[in-house]
Write an enzyme that holds these catalytic residues in place. Structure first.
Site, PDB file in Angstrom:
ATOM      1  CD  GLN A 181     -24.205  -3.247  17.761  1.00  0.00           C
ATOM      2  OE1 GLN A 181     -23.845  -3.057  18.943  1.00  0.00           O
ATOM      3  NE2 GLN A 181     -25.444  -3.843  17.577  1.00  0.00           N
ATOM      4  CG  HIS A 195     -24.822  -5.043  22.916  1.00  0.00           C
ATOM      5  ND1 HIS A 195     -25.503  -5.805  23.789  1.00  0.00           N
ATOM      6  CD2 HIS A 195     -25.514  -5.035  21.744  1.00  0.00           C
ATOM      7  CE1 HIS A 195     -26.743  -5.895  23.149  1.00  0.00           C
ATOM      8  NE2 HIS A 195     -26.774  -5.446  21.801  1.00  0.00           N
ATOM      9  CE1 TYR A 218     -31.694   2.987  37.352  1.00  0.00           C
ATOM     10  CE2 TYR A 218     -29.205   2.512  37.932  1.00  0.00           C
ATOM     11  CZ  TYR A 218     -30.660   3.248  38.015  1.00  0.00           C
ATOM     12  OH  TYR A 218     -30.471   4.540  38.853  1.00  0.00           O
ATOM     13  CE1 TYR A 235     -33.459  -7.773  18.503  1.00  0.00           C
ATOM     14  CE2 TYR A 235     -31.401  -8.554  19.476  1.00  0.00           C
ATOM     15  CZ  TYR A 235     -32.007  -7.703  19.158  1.00  0.00           C
ATOM     16  OH  TYR A 235     -31.602  -6.295  19.691  1.00  0.00           O
TER      17      TYR A 235
END
Length: 348
Positions: free
Chosen positions: A100, A167, A272, A283
Protein backbone atom coordinates in the site's frame (compact mmCIF):
# COMPACT_ATOMS: atom_id res chain seq x y z
CA UNK A 1 -13.74 4.26 -15.87
CA UNK A 2 -16.31 2.16 -17.69
CA UNK A 3 -18.13 4.88 -19.59
CA UNK A 4 -21.84 4.65 -20.36
CA UNK A 5 -23.87 6.81 -22.70
CA UNK A 6 -26.22 7.92 -19.92
CA UNK A 7 -27.12 6.85 -16.43
CA UNK A 8 -29.97 4.76 -17.88
CA UNK A 9 -27.57 2.43 -19.67
CA UNK A 10 -26.35 0.54 -16.59
CA UNK A 11 -27.92 -0.78 -13.41
CA UNK A 12 -26.73 0.95 -10.24
CA UNK A 13 -24.52 -0.96 -7.83
CA UNK A 14 -26.05 -1.03 -4.36
CA UNK A 15 -23.52 -2.94 -2.28
CA UNK A 16 -25.52 -2.53 0.90
CA UNK A 17 -28.06 -5.12 -0.22
CA UNK A 18 -25.37 -7.81 0.17
CA UNK A 19 -25.04 -9.89 3.33
CA UNK A 20 -23.20 -8.17 6.17
CA UNK A 21 -19.89 -9.54 7.43
CA UNK A 22 -20.85 -9.03 11.07
CA UNK A 23 -23.90 -9.26 13.34
CA UNK A 24 -23.35 -5.86 14.96
CA UNK A 25 -26.28 -3.46 15.26
CA UNK A 26 -26.00 0.28 14.56
CA UNK A 27 -26.06 2.77 17.43
CA UNK A 28 -28.82 4.82 15.79
CA UNK A 29 -31.18 4.68 12.83
CA UNK A 30 -29.50 5.66 9.58
CA UNK A 31 -25.96 4.83 10.72
CA UNK A 32 -25.76 2.12 8.05
CA UNK A 33 -27.81 0.70 5.15
CA UNK A 34 -29.91 3.78 4.45
CA UNK A 35 -32.36 3.81 1.57
CA UNK A 36 -30.92 3.82 -1.93
CA UNK A 37 -31.65 6.91 -4.04
CA UNK A 38 -31.08 6.83 -7.80
CA UNK A 39 -30.08 9.95 -9.71
CA UNK A 40 -32.94 11.13 -11.92
CA UNK A 41 -31.10 13.67 -14.06
CA UNK A 42 -29.26 12.58 -17.20
CA UNK A 43 -25.48 12.64 -17.04
CA UNK A 44 -22.51 11.45 -19.08
CA UNK A 45 -19.38 9.65 -17.93
CA UNK A 46 -16.36 10.61 -20.01
CA UNK A 47 -12.81 9.24 -19.99
CA UNK A 48 -10.53 12.26 -20.19
CA UNK A 49 -7.13 10.54 -20.02
CA UNK A 50 -5.75 7.02 -19.98
CA UNK A 51 -2.51 5.16 -19.24
CA UNK A 52 -1.63 7.13 -16.11
CA UNK A 53 -0.24 3.93 -14.52
CA UNK A 54 -1.03 3.94 -10.76
CA UNK A 55 -2.73 7.25 -9.90
CA UNK A 56 -3.37 7.79 -6.20
CA UNK A 57 -4.41 11.44 -5.79
CA UNK A 58 -5.45 14.30 -8.03
CA UNK A 59 -5.66 18.08 -7.63
CA UNK A 60 -6.60 20.93 -9.96
CA UNK A 61 -3.54 23.05 -10.76
CA UNK A 62 -5.74 25.36 -12.80
CA UNK A 63 -9.22 25.07 -14.24
CA UNK A 64 -7.79 23.06 -17.15
CA UNK A 65 -4.79 21.30 -15.62
CA UNK A 66 -4.61 18.32 -13.27
CA UNK A 67 -1.68 17.32 -11.08
CA UNK A 68 -1.75 13.58 -10.33
CA UNK A 69 0.42 11.48 -8.03
CA UNK A 70 1.62 8.13 -9.32
CA UNK A 71 2.00 5.57 -6.54
CA UNK A 72 5.37 4.49 -7.99
CA UNK A 73 6.86 7.87 -7.06
CA UNK A 74 6.26 10.37 -9.86
CA UNK A 75 3.77 13.15 -10.56
CA UNK A 76 1.97 13.80 -13.82
CA UNK A 77 0.45 16.97 -15.23
CA UNK A 78 -2.51 16.52 -17.58
CA UNK A 79 -3.72 19.49 -19.61
CA UNK A 80 -7.41 18.94 -20.38
CA UNK A 81 -6.95 20.75 -23.69
CA UNK A 82 -4.50 18.00 -24.75
CA UNK A 83 -5.29 15.14 -22.30
CA UNK A 84 -3.38 12.49 -24.24
CA UNK A 85 -0.11 14.34 -23.55
CA UNK A 86 1.28 13.72 -20.06
CA UNK A 87 4.00 15.84 -18.49
CA UNK A 88 6.18 14.14 -15.85
CA UNK A 89 7.29 16.10 -12.79
CA UNK A 90 10.80 15.30 -11.46
CA UNK A 91 12.76 16.21 -8.32
CA UNK A 92 10.78 14.14 -5.81
CA UNK A 93 12.38 12.11 -3.00
CA UNK A 94 12.42 8.33 -3.35
CA UNK A 95 9.35 6.47 -2.15
CA UNK A 96 8.95 2.93 -0.88
CA UNK A 97 6.59 1.61 -3.54
CA UNK A 98 5.49 -1.68 -2.01
CA UNK A 99 2.07 -3.04 -1.07
CA UNK A 100 0.00 0.00 0.00
CA UNK A 101 3.03 2.28 0.13
CA UNK A 102 4.30 4.78 -2.41
CA UNK A 103 3.56 8.36 -3.40
CA UNK A 104 0.22 9.20 -1.82
CA UNK A 105 -1.72 12.44 -1.40
CA UNK A 106 -1.03 15.90 -2.79
CA UNK A 107 -2.40 19.35 -2.01
CA UNK A 108 -1.69 22.90 -3.15
CA UNK A 109 -0.71 25.68 -0.78
CA UNK A 110 -3.67 28.04 -0.17
CA UNK A 111 -1.50 30.72 -1.82
CA UNK A 112 -0.31 28.49 -4.64
CA UNK A 113 -0.91 31.13 -7.33
CA UNK A 114 1.60 33.39 -5.59
CA UNK A 115 4.16 30.91 -4.16
CA UNK A 116 3.67 27.71 -6.27
CA UNK A 117 4.18 25.54 -3.17
CA UNK A 118 2.81 22.00 -3.06
CA UNK A 119 2.68 19.41 -0.26
CA UNK A 120 2.57 15.62 -0.60
CA UNK A 121 2.71 12.48 1.51
CA UNK A 122 4.62 9.27 0.83
CA UNK A 123 6.02 6.10 2.34
CA UNK A 124 9.57 7.13 3.20
CA UNK A 125 12.09 4.26 2.80
CA UNK A 126 14.45 3.72 5.72
CA UNK A 127 17.33 1.27 6.27
CA UNK A 128 18.55 1.36 2.67
CA UNK A 129 15.15 0.97 1.10
CA UNK A 130 13.83 -2.08 2.93
CA UNK A 131 10.14 -2.30 3.76
CA UNK A 132 10.80 -0.60 7.10
CA UNK A 133 9.41 2.90 6.54
CA UNK A 134 7.22 5.71 7.79
CA UNK A 135 4.67 8.13 6.37
CA UNK A 136 6.26 11.49 5.60
CA UNK A 137 5.00 14.87 4.40
CA UNK A 138 7.17 16.92 2.05
CA UNK A 139 6.82 20.30 0.43
CA UNK A 140 8.44 22.02 -2.53
CA UNK A 141 7.98 24.64 -5.22
CA UNK A 142 6.54 23.53 -8.56
CA UNK A 143 8.57 25.08 -11.37
CA UNK A 144 6.86 27.50 -13.73
CA UNK A 145 7.07 25.00 -16.57
CA UNK A 146 5.55 22.28 -14.34
CA UNK A 147 8.39 19.82 -14.94
CA UNK A 148 10.11 19.67 -11.53
CA UNK A 149 9.74 20.35 -7.83
CA UNK A 150 12.43 22.61 -6.35
CA UNK A 151 13.75 23.20 -2.81
CA UNK A 152 12.15 20.01 -1.47
CA UNK A 153 12.07 19.48 2.29
CA UNK A 154 10.43 16.89 4.53
CA UNK A 155 8.36 18.73 7.15
CA UNK A 156 6.88 15.81 9.12
CA UNK A 157 7.49 12.08 9.69
CA UNK A 158 5.50 9.51 11.63
CA UNK A 159 7.02 7.19 14.23
CA UNK A 160 7.73 4.48 15.08
CA UNK A 161 8.72 3.14 11.66
CA UNK A 162 7.33 -0.27 10.70
CA UNK A 163 7.61 -2.83 7.92
CA UNK A 164 3.97 -3.90 7.42
CA UNK A 165 3.61 -2.17 4.04
CA UNK A 166 0.07 -1.18 5.04
CA UNK A 167 -2.12 1.53 6.59
CA UNK A 168 -0.03 4.60 5.85
CA UNK A 169 -3.18 6.70 5.57
CA UNK A 170 -2.79 9.40 4.24
CA UNK A 171 -4.76 12.48 3.32
CA UNK A 172 -4.01 16.19 3.58
CA UNK A 173 -6.32 19.19 4.00
CA UNK A 174 -5.93 22.92 4.66
CA UNK A 175 -8.30 24.86 6.90
CA UNK A 176 -9.34 28.48 6.35
CA UNK A 177 -6.55 29.65 8.66
CA UNK A 178 -3.92 28.03 6.46
CA UNK A 179 -3.03 25.16 8.82
CA UNK A 180 -2.34 21.72 7.40
CA UNK A 181 -4.18 18.61 8.58
CA UNK A 182 -2.75 15.13 7.93
CA UNK A 183 -4.46 11.81 8.64
CA UNK A 184 -2.23 8.81 9.39
CA UNK A 185 -2.93 5.09 9.65
CA UNK A 186 -1.67 2.86 12.46
CA UNK A 187 0.34 0.53 10.15
CA UNK A 188 -2.05 -2.44 10.38
CA UNK A 189 -0.30 -5.15 12.39
CA UNK A 190 -1.84 -6.06 15.75
CA UNK A 191 1.20 -4.88 17.69
CA UNK A 192 0.86 -1.47 16.00
CA UNK A 193 -2.83 -0.91 16.78
CA UNK A 194 -2.06 0.37 20.26
CA UNK A 195 -0.52 3.50 18.75
CA UNK A 196 -3.97 4.72 17.66
CA UNK A 197 -4.61 5.30 21.39
CA UNK A 198 -1.06 6.43 22.26
CA UNK A 199 -0.79 10.21 22.48
CA UNK A 200 3.00 9.99 22.16
CA UNK A 201 2.78 8.76 18.55
CA UNK A 202 1.15 10.31 15.46
CA UNK A 203 0.07 6.87 14.15
CA UNK A 204 -3.69 6.44 13.98
CA UNK A 205 -4.15 10.21 14.39
CA UNK A 206 -5.15 13.35 12.57
CA UNK A 207 -2.60 16.08 13.20
CA UNK A 208 -2.76 19.86 12.65
CA UNK A 209 0.49 21.63 11.78
CA UNK A 210 1.93 24.75 10.19
CA UNK A 211 3.38 24.66 6.70
CA UNK A 212 6.79 24.20 8.34
CA UNK A 213 5.63 21.06 10.15
CA UNK A 214 5.33 22.61 13.61
CA UNK A 215 2.27 22.11 15.87
CA UNK A 216 -0.42 24.64 14.98
CA UNK A 217 -1.53 26.98 17.77
CA UNK A 218 -4.74 26.10 19.58
CA UNK A 219 -4.50 22.33 19.20
CA UNK A 220 -6.54 20.35 21.76
CA UNK A 221 -3.57 18.60 23.43
CA UNK A 222 -1.19 21.58 23.40
CA UNK A 223 -1.09 21.81 27.20
CA UNK A 224 -0.91 18.04 27.82
CA UNK A 225 2.71 17.18 28.63
CA UNK A 226 1.96 13.50 27.90
CA UNK A 227 0.74 14.14 24.33
CA UNK A 228 2.17 15.33 21.03
CA UNK A 229 0.99 18.93 20.64
CA UNK A 230 0.25 18.45 16.94
CA UNK A 231 -2.47 15.81 17.55
CA UNK A 232 -5.99 16.91 16.58
CA UNK A 233 -7.92 13.63 16.97
CA UNK A 234 -7.11 9.98 17.69
CA UNK A 235 -8.42 6.43 17.39
CA UNK A 236 -8.25 6.13 13.59
CA UNK A 237 -7.44 2.93 11.68
CA UNK A 238 -6.52 3.74 8.08
CA UNK A 239 -7.77 7.18 6.94
CA UNK A 240 -8.39 7.49 3.20
CA UNK A 241 -10.06 10.89 2.92
CA UNK A 242 -10.03 14.22 4.73
CA UNK A 243 -12.11 17.18 3.61
CA UNK A 244 -13.82 20.33 4.91
CA UNK A 245 -17.42 21.16 4.06
CA UNK A 246 -18.73 24.66 3.37
CA UNK A 247 -19.42 25.13 7.09
CA UNK A 248 -15.80 24.47 7.98
CA UNK A 249 -16.56 21.02 9.42
CA UNK A 250 -13.89 18.33 8.96
CA UNK A 251 -14.96 14.95 7.53
CA UNK A 252 -12.84 11.80 7.44
CA UNK A 253 -13.30 8.35 5.89
CA UNK A 254 -11.30 5.33 6.96
CA UNK A 255 -11.00 1.66 6.10
CA UNK A 256 -12.48 -0.71 8.65
CA UNK A 257 -11.41 -4.34 8.98
CA UNK A 258 -13.88 -6.93 7.59
CA UNK A 259 -16.92 -4.67 7.78
CA UNK A 260 -16.88 -1.26 9.45
CA UNK A 261 -15.65 1.31 6.92
CA UNK A 262 -16.38 4.63 8.64
CA UNK A 263 -17.44 8.17 7.81
CA UNK A 264 -16.52 10.45 10.73
CA UNK A 265 -17.27 14.07 11.54
CA UNK A 266 -14.00 15.00 13.24
CA UNK A 267 -13.98 17.20 16.34
CA UNK A 268 -10.79 18.46 18.04
CA UNK A 269 -9.56 16.23 20.85
CA UNK A 270 -12.10 13.47 20.22
CA UNK A 271 -11.30 9.75 20.20
CA UNK A 272 -12.79 7.72 17.35
CA UNK A 273 -12.27 4.40 19.02
CA UNK A 274 -9.95 2.14 17.04
CA UNK A 275 -9.13 -0.57 18.07
CA UNK A 276 -11.32 -0.46 21.21
CA UNK A 277 -14.60 -0.18 19.30
CA UNK A 278 -15.37 -1.08 15.70
CA UNK A 279 -18.23 -2.34 13.54
CA UNK A 280 -15.89 -4.79 11.78
CA UNK A 281 -14.26 -8.14 12.52
CA UNK A 282 -10.81 -9.53 11.88
CA UNK A 283 -10.30 -11.04 8.41
CA UNK A 284 -10.29 -14.40 10.20
CA UNK A 285 -13.87 -13.48 11.26
CA UNK A 286 -12.76 -13.32 14.90
CA UNK A 287 -13.83 -10.31 16.96
CA UNK A 288 -11.54 -7.31 17.23
CA UNK A 289 -10.58 -6.96 20.90
CA UNK A 290 -13.65 -7.32 23.08
CA UNK A 291 -15.96 -7.20 20.06
CA UNK A 292 -17.76 -4.02 21.18
CA UNK A 293 -19.10 -1.17 19.06
CA UNK A 294 -19.80 1.48 21.73
CA UNK A 295 -18.01 2.78 24.81
CA UNK A 296 -18.32 5.94 26.88
CA UNK A 297 -15.86 8.60 25.79
CA UNK A 298 -15.44 7.18 22.28
CA UNK A 299 -17.10 8.70 19.22
CA UNK A 300 -19.52 6.94 16.91
CA UNK A 301 -19.11 7.14 13.13
CA UNK A 302 -21.73 9.19 11.33
CA UNK A 303 -22.04 6.24 8.94
CA UNK A 304 -20.47 2.82 8.37
CA UNK A 305 -20.49 0.19 5.64
CA UNK A 306 -20.81 -3.56 6.19
CA UNK A 307 -19.77 -5.12 3.87
CA UNK A 308 -17.07 -2.59 3.11
CA UNK A 309 -16.75 -0.45 0.00
CA UNK A 310 -13.02 0.18 0.63
CA UNK A 311 -13.40 3.98 0.36
CA UNK A 312 -10.75 6.10 -1.30
CA UNK A 313 -11.20 9.78 -2.19
CA UNK A 314 -14.23 11.90 -1.32
CA UNK A 315 -15.47 15.31 -2.40
CA UNK A 316 -18.49 17.52 -1.74
CA UNK A 317 -20.27 18.24 -5.01
CA UNK A 318 -20.29 21.91 -6.00
CA UNK A 319 -21.20 21.63 -9.70
CA UNK A 320 -24.30 22.67 -11.58
CA UNK A 321 -26.53 19.59 -11.11
CA UNK A 322 -29.17 20.69 -8.58
CA UNK A 323 -29.87 17.09 -7.56
CA UNK A 324 -26.28 16.56 -6.42
CA UNK A 325 -25.46 19.91 -4.79
CA UNK A 326 -23.98 19.47 -1.33
CA UNK A 327 -23.84 15.70 -1.69
CA UNK A 328 -20.74 13.79 -0.63
CA UNK A 329 -19.20 11.57 -3.32
CA UNK A 330 -16.98 8.68 -2.23
CA UNK A 331 -14.86 6.37 -4.38
CA UNK A 332 -15.33 2.69 -3.50
CA UNK A 333 -12.49 0.39 -4.56
CA UNK A 334 -14.08 -3.01 -3.87
CA UNK A 335 -16.81 -2.65 -6.50
CA UNK A 336 -15.12 0.22 -8.36
CA UNK A 337 -18.20 2.25 -7.51
CA UNK A 338 -18.90 5.93 -6.99
CA UNK A 339 -21.07 6.38 -3.90
CA UNK A 340 -23.33 9.41 -3.43
CA UNK A 341 -24.27 10.31 0.13
CA UNK A 342 -27.07 12.79 0.82
CA UNK A 343 -26.43 14.56 4.12
CA UNK A 344 -28.96 16.35 6.31
CA UNK A 345 -28.11 17.70 9.77
CA UNK A 346 -24.79 15.83 9.57
CA UNK A 347 -26.52 12.46 9.05
CA UNK A 348 -26.70 10.34 5.89
Amino acid sequence: INATETNNAAEPTNKETLAANTQYKPAFEGQTRVNYVATKAEYHVEVISENIDLPWAIVNLTENKLLITNKKGTMTVVDLNTPSVHKTVTGLPKVNHADQGGLLDIILDPNFKENRMIYWSFSNPLNNGTTNDNTSIAKGKLSADETKVENVSIIYQTFPAHNSGKHYGNRLAFDKEGYLYAAFGERSDKEMRKYSQDLKSPLGKIIRITTDGKPAPGNPFATNKDALPEIYSLGHRSPQSLIFDDKGQLWEIEHGPMGGDELNLVQPGKNYGWPTITYGNEYSEAKVGEGITQKDGLEQPVYYWDPVIAPSGMEFYTGNMEEWKGNLFVGGMVKQALVRLILKDNKV
